[in-house]
Design an enzyme around this catalytic site. Structure first.
Site, PDB file in Angstrom:
ATOM      1  N   ASP A 271       0.807  -1.223   0.000  1.00 23.25           N
ATOM      2  CA  ASP A 271       0.000   0.000   0.000  1.00 23.25           C
ATOM      3  C   ASP A 271       0.845   1.281   0.000  1.00 23.25           C
ATOM      4  O   ASP A 271       1.591   1.542   0.942  1.00 23.25           O
ATOM      5  CB  ASP A 271      -0.898   0.034   1.238  1.00 23.25           C
TER       6      ASP A 271
ATOM      7  N   GLU B 226      -4.125   2.025  -3.294  1.00 23.51           N
ATOM      8  CA  GLU B 226      -5.413   2.476  -2.773  1.00 23.51           C
ATOM      9  C   GLU B 226      -5.316   3.576  -1.714  1.00 23.51           C
ATOM     10  O   GLU B 226      -6.336   4.181  -1.385  1.00 23.51           O
ATOM     11  CB  GLU B 226      -6.191   1.281  -2.208  1.00 23.51           C
ATOM     12  N   ASN B 227      -4.128   3.845  -1.182  1.00 23.88           N
ATOM     13  CA  ASN B 227      -3.967   4.920  -0.200  1.00 23.88           C
ATOM     14  C   ASN B 227      -3.125   6.072  -0.743  1.00 23.88           C
ATOM     15  O   ASN B 227      -2.688   6.933   0.011  1.00 23.88           O
ATOM     16  CB  ASN B 227      -3.302   4.396   1.074  1.00 23.88           C
TER      17      ASN B 227
ATOM     18  N   ASN C 201     -10.182  -1.668  -0.068  1.00 24.79           N
ATOM     19  CA  ASN C 201     -11.419  -1.099   0.462  1.00 24.79           C
ATOM     20  C   ASN C 201     -11.542   0.408   0.257  1.00 24.79           C
ATOM     21  O   ASN C 201     -12.634   0.968   0.344  1.00 24.79           O
ATOM     22  CB  ASN C 201     -11.550  -1.418   1.952  1.00 24.79           C
ATOM     23  N   HIS C 202     -10.427   1.090  -0.050  1.00 26.88           N
ATOM     24  CA  HIS C 202     -10.494   2.539  -0.290  1.00 26.88           C
ATOM     25  C   HIS C 202     -10.555   2.884  -1.780  1.00 26.88           C
ATOM     26  O   HIS C 202     -10.311   4.039  -2.154  1.00 26.88           O
ATOM     27  CB  HIS C 202      -9.286   3.234   0.343  1.00 26.88           C
TER      28      HIS C 202
ATOM     29  N   HIS D  32      -6.245  -8.471  -0.267  1.00 25.79           N
ATOM     30  CA  HIS D  32      -6.315  -7.282   0.573  1.00 25.79           C
ATOM     31  C   HIS D  32      -7.200  -7.582   1.785  1.00 25.79           C
ATOM     32  O   HIS D  32      -8.425  -7.699   1.651  1.00 25.79           O
ATOM     33  CB  HIS D  32      -6.902  -6.125  -0.243  1.00 25.79           C
TER      34      HIS D  32
ATOM     35  N   HIS E 281      -3.002  -4.306   3.075  1.00 27.78           N
ATOM     36  CA  HIS E 281      -4.013  -3.660   3.908  1.00 27.78           C
ATOM     37  C   HIS E 281      -3.547  -3.319   5.321  1.00 27.78           C
ATOM     38  O   HIS E 281      -3.895  -2.264   5.833  1.00 27.78           O
ATOM     39  CB  HIS E 281      -5.307  -4.480   4.008  1.00 27.78           C
TER      40      HIS E 281
END
Length: 270
Positions: free
Chosen positions: A8, A39-40, A67-68, A154, A179
């Site tokens: 990430d 994703e971050n 999830n983001h 993830h 994650h």
């Protein structure tokens, strides 16, 4: 095949760290494919189209998420236009985007890259990751129609990640977790030939709480009242990931080596 994967990427610190170190790592490690979890990367929540293009310009071949994925709302209407930017495979049918991508290398070799999200302690709770992955990989022959299959799983718990990897041991080249933003010390080749690590770790400032400014995170834990929105820490990043080598003839892994460079964590190079 040599697969270089980074966990990430957290905010500007992670993006700057990747830009600083990736060119040298590519020269030194000679990967055939470079994959990052992005994703971050946009202020800690989601990824923008511009940031995705910046990653591609550095030599990244595919971007996974988690999830983001919808943290930057623009992606809801634009993700279908970028086949290399993945969202978890187990979103319901009809969700924009896709959960897998086949990348073709020189000479015609192919790698299937898959992004799947776990369910324990995760929001949103998606469809069964085991079932959707089973359905996808049934369409491919490892070492024949594709020379490698890489899965970014993830998720929050090591137990779900380990169970997932054992189910697909020998049928995919690698299962690497993301994650939790903490690199685990369990890199290994499973009995039937799948490379595994519970979490690759984040690319970000480790003088933090999983990449977020520690003062803001501590306030949330100790005060239990609303405070300032969490924001990524801004110090020098440690770039964390793995280098996986596979046998083109079988698709199974021959090695997995953790990677940590820069920042606060103890350095480790393949």
């Amino acid at each position: 095949m040599r697969i270089l994967f980074f966990g990430d990427i957290m905010g500007r610190s992670g993006r700057d760290g990747l830009a600083k170190h990736l060119p040298d790592l590519k020269n030194r490690l000679k990967p055939d494919v470079v994959i990052v979890n992005g994703e971050n990367s946009a202020a800690g929540f989601g990824i923008s189209n511009k940031i995705a293009q910046d990653f591609y310009s550095l030599g990244v071949d595919c971007i996974t998420t988690g999830n983001h994925i919808w943290g930057q709302k623009e992606l809801v209407t634009t993700i279908d236009q970028d086949p290399r930017l993945l969202r978890p495979l187990n979103y319901p049918d009809g969700t924009p985007g896709r959960g897998s991508y086949i990348h073709t290398l020189g000479g015609g070799r192919k790698i299937l890259i898959v992004n799947v999200m776990a369910r324990l302690f995760m929001e949103p709770v998606l469809d069964d990751p085991f079932a959707v992955t089973e359905k996808l990989i049934a369409q491919h022959r490892l070492g024949q129609t594709v020379q490698a299959i890489f899965i970014d799983f993830h998720g929050e718990t090591t137990s779900e990640k380990m169970a997932f990897a054992h189910v697909f041991d020998g049928r995919v080249s690698a299962v690497v977790g993301t994650h939790t933003h903490i690199p685990t010390a369990d890199a290994q080749i499973l009995p039937k030939g799948t490379a595994y690590q519970s979490d690759a770790g984040m690319c970000g400032d480790y003088d933090s709480v999983i990449g977020m400014k520690k003062e803001l995170a501590i306030w949330k834990f100790t005060r239990k009242i609303p405070g300032e929105r969490l924001a990524p820490a801004e110090g020098e990043a440690t770039i964390c990931g793995v280098l996986i080598t596979t046998d083109d003839a079988t698709g199974r892994a021959t090695s997995i080596e953790p990677l940590r460079i820069g920042g606060r964590l103890k350095q480790q190079l393949p």
